[in-house]
Design an enzyme around this catalytic site. Structure first.
Site, PDB file in Angstrom:
ATOM      1  N   GLU A 199     108.709  22.417 -68.015  1.00 21.79           N
ATOM      2  CA  GLU A 199     109.361  21.245 -67.431  1.00 21.79           C
ATOM      3  C   GLU A 199     109.863  20.326 -68.543  1.00 21.79           C
ATOM      4  O   GLU A 199     109.100  19.492 -69.054  1.00 21.79           O
ATOM      5  CB  GLU A 199     108.380  20.476 -66.546  1.00 21.79           C
ATOM      6  CG  GLU A 199     107.871  21.265 -65.365  1.00 21.79           C
ATOM      7  CD  GLU A 199     107.517  20.369 -64.179  1.00 21.79           C
ATOM      8  OE1 GLU A 199     107.933  20.709 -63.061  1.00 21.79           O
ATOM      9  OE2 GLU A 199     106.855  19.330 -64.369  1.00 21.79           O
TER      10      GLU A 199
ATOM     11  N   HIS B 179     100.760  17.952 -66.327  1.00 19.41           N
ATOM     12  CA  HIS B 179     102.098  17.503 -65.947  1.00 19.41           C
ATOM     13  C   HIS B 179     102.534  16.369 -66.880  1.00 19.41           C
ATOM     14  O   HIS B 179     101.720  15.557 -67.301  1.00 19.41           O
ATOM     15  CB  HIS B 179     102.108  17.024 -64.495  1.00 19.41           C
ATOM     16  CG  HIS B 179     103.491  16.822 -63.973  1.00 19.41           C
ATOM     17  ND1 HIS B 179     104.213  15.680 -64.225  1.00 19.41           N
ATOM     18  CD2 HIS B 179     104.308  17.640 -63.256  1.00 19.41           C
ATOM     19  CE1 HIS B 179     105.409  15.803 -63.674  1.00 19.41           C
ATOM     20  NE2 HIS B 179     105.491  16.974 -63.082  1.00 19.41           N
TER      21      HIS B 179
ATOM     22  N   LYS C  94     103.716  15.160 -55.854  1.00 18.60           N
ATOM     23  CA  LYS C  94     103.398  13.942 -56.615  1.00 18.60           C
ATOM     24  C   LYS C  94     102.709  12.932 -55.684  1.00 18.60           C
ATOM     25  O   LYS C  94     101.949  13.351 -54.819  1.00 18.60           O
ATOM     26  CB  LYS C  94     104.667  13.392 -57.282  1.00 18.60           C
ATOM     27  CG  LYS C  94     105.377  14.490 -58.102  1.00 18.60           C
ATOM     28  CD  LYS C  94     106.452  13.993 -59.012  1.00 18.60           C
ATOM     29  CE  LYS C  94     107.054  15.179 -59.778  1.00 18.60           C
ATOM     30  NZ  LYS C  94     108.077  14.799 -60.734  1.00 18.60           N
TER      31      LYS C  94
ATOM     32  N   GLU D 198     103.947  13.682 -66.340  1.00 14.31           N
ATOM     33  CA  GLU D 198     103.613  12.331 -65.859  1.00 14.31           C
ATOM     34  C   GLU D 198     102.155  11.983 -66.177  1.00 14.31           C
ATOM     35  O   GLU D 198     101.831  10.828 -66.433  1.00 14.31           O
ATOM     36  CB  GLU D 198     103.911  12.226 -64.351  1.00 14.31           C
ATOM     37  CG  GLU D 198     105.410  12.148 -64.105  1.00 14.31           C
ATOM     38  CD  GLU D 198     105.884  12.785 -62.814  1.00 14.31           C
ATOM     39  OE1 GLU D 198     105.061  12.996 -61.899  1.00 14.31           O
ATOM     40  OE2 GLU D 198     107.097  13.084 -62.716  1.00 14.31           O
TER      41      GLU D 198
ATOM     42  N   ASN E 113     105.554  20.277 -55.975  1.00 14.25           N
ATOM     43  CA  ASN E 113     104.643  19.247 -56.479  1.00 14.25           C
ATOM     44  C   ASN E 113     105.042  17.961 -55.763  1.00 14.25           C
ATOM     45  O   ASN E 113     106.070  17.364 -56.089  1.00 14.25           O
ATOM     46  CB  ASN E 113     104.789  19.112 -58.001  1.00 14.25           C
ATOM     47  CG  ASN E 113     104.003  17.929 -58.549  1.00 14.25           C
ATOM     48  OD1 ASN E 113     103.189  17.327 -57.834  1.00 14.25           O
ATOM     49  ND2 ASN E 113     104.242  17.590 -59.795  1.00 14.25           N
TER      50      ASN E 113
ATOM     51  N   SER F 226     114.429  18.740 -61.685  1.00 10.77           N
ATOM     52  CA  SER F 226     115.644  18.600 -60.859  1.00 10.77           C
ATOM     53  C   SER F 226     116.150  19.940 -60.331  1.00 10.77           C
ATOM     54  O   SER F 226     117.356  20.141 -60.174  1.00 10.77           O
ATOM     55  CB  SER F 226     116.747  17.866 -61.633  1.00 10.77           C
ATOM     56  OG  SER F 226     116.305  16.570 -62.008  1.00 10.77           O
TER      57      SER F 226
ATOM     58  N   GLY G 164     113.065  14.405 -62.369  1.00 15.52           N
ATOM     59  CA  GLY G 164     113.412  13.259 -61.528  1.00 15.52           C
ATOM     60  C   GLY G 164     114.676  12.542 -61.974  1.00 15.52           C
ATOM     61  O   GLY G 164     114.960  11.435 -61.530  1.00 15.52           O
TER      62      GLY G 164
HETATM   63  P1  13P Z   1     111.850  16.883 -59.878  1.00 15.44           P
HETATM   64  O1  13P Z   1     112.126  18.200 -59.198  1.00 15.44           O
HETATM   65  O2  13P Z   1     111.802  15.735 -58.918  1.00 15.44           O
HETATM   66  O3  13P Z   1     112.749  16.669 -61.040  1.00 15.44           O
HETATM   67  O4  13P Z   1     110.367  16.998 -60.460  1.00 15.44           O
HETATM   68  C1  13P Z   1     110.017  18.111 -61.197  1.00 15.44           C
HETATM   69  C2  13P Z   1     108.559  18.074 -61.451  1.00 15.44           C
HETATM   70  O5  13P Z   1     108.078  17.244 -62.191  1.00 15.44           O
HETATM   71  C3  13P Z   1     107.718  19.039 -60.749  1.00 15.44           C
HETATM   72  O6  13P Z   1     106.419  19.017 -61.244  1.00 15.44           O
END
Ligand code: 13P
Length: 255
Positions: free
Chosen positions: A170, A98, A15, A100, A13, A216, A176
């Protein structure tokens, strides 16, 4: 992973990262590194990179996804993208719900369900994200939260449609932050999601469902997470932005 029962899938992803030139360069670097993967490989990229990445991945084993779609087929929804706009381009997957989107853009379990309906109707394969907040984990309600998110997201989805869905667990506190869930924590919640799906659709359908872990995940911890029976892959954020890192996770899932 249990490759006898279901497919392992590693999805990146990206982002809100990579312009078109950077996207093309990353795909060109990635292609030879993942060409022999014994798992599904997906990159979910910004809308503006889709055309570039679709062209760059043509004829390769890398599949392409978007990171959201709207639930309406068309209309007055400024700034939104319809599911059929994605399939018309040749996009195969879409990330939905997601954290976010939930955190910053008002996404709820109900709108995730609506987007899932539109995505399935358009022929997209959704990657549906669920996961608890840190406070919820500390209060001991992870199972309830993730179970509810899963049930509401899948409302109205048939057993046949479920075959085209991936669920990504997740935990929000692990995204992150560099703070990964332990393999046991990831395995436990992915198992709870599978049990919820078994309750809704029966054991066979649940056994065939690909459930990813995200948060992560990186080259260093992927093998341990993927060793869990119920962790069938990963949804990778930061580590998906560098070809060596992402391909190392793909290699771990190919074992
Ligand atoms: P990270 O791997 O940067 O923690 O992000 C995970 C994520 O949100 C994937 O959709």
């Amino acid at each position: 992973m249990n490759k006898k029962l279901r497919k392992a899938v590693i999805a990146g992803n990206w982002k809100m990262n990579k312009n078109r030139a950077e996207a093309k360069a990353l795909i060109e670097e990635l292609k030879p590194l993942v060409k022999d993967a014994d798992c599904g490989v997906i990159v979910c990229v910004p809308f503006t990179d889709l055309e570039t990445v679709l062209a760059a991945t043509e004829g390769s084993n890398i599949c392409v996804g978007a990171q959201n779609c709207h639930f309406a087929p068309s209309g007055a929804f400024t700034g939104e993208i319809a599911a059929t706009m994605l399939t018309e381009m040749g996009v195969e997957y879409v990330v939905l719900g997601h954290s976010e989107r939930r955190q910053y853009f008002g996404e709820t379990d109900v709108t995730v369900n609506k987007r899932l309906r539109a995505a399935l109707d358009a022929g997209l394969k959704p990657i549906v994200c669920v996961g608890e907040l840190l406070e919820q984990r500390e209060q001991g309600v992870t199972a309830e939260v993730v179970g509810m998110q899963t049930r509401i997201a899948l409302g109205g989805v048939s057993a046949e449609e479920l075959k085209n869905i991936i669920i990504a667990y997740e935990p929000v506190w692990a995204i992150g932050t560099g703070k990964t869930a332990t393999a046991d924590q990831a395995g436990e919640v992915c198992g709870l999601i599978r049990a919820t799906v078994a309750d809704l659709y029966g054991k066979e359908a649940a056994d065939g469902l690909t459930i990813q872990y995200g948060g992560s995940m990186n080259a260093g911890n992927a093998a341990e997470l993927l060793a869990q029976e119920d962790v069938d892959g990963g949804l990778i954020g930061g580590a998906a932005l560098k070809a060596p890192d992402f391909s190392a996770i793909v290699a771990a899932a190919s074992k």
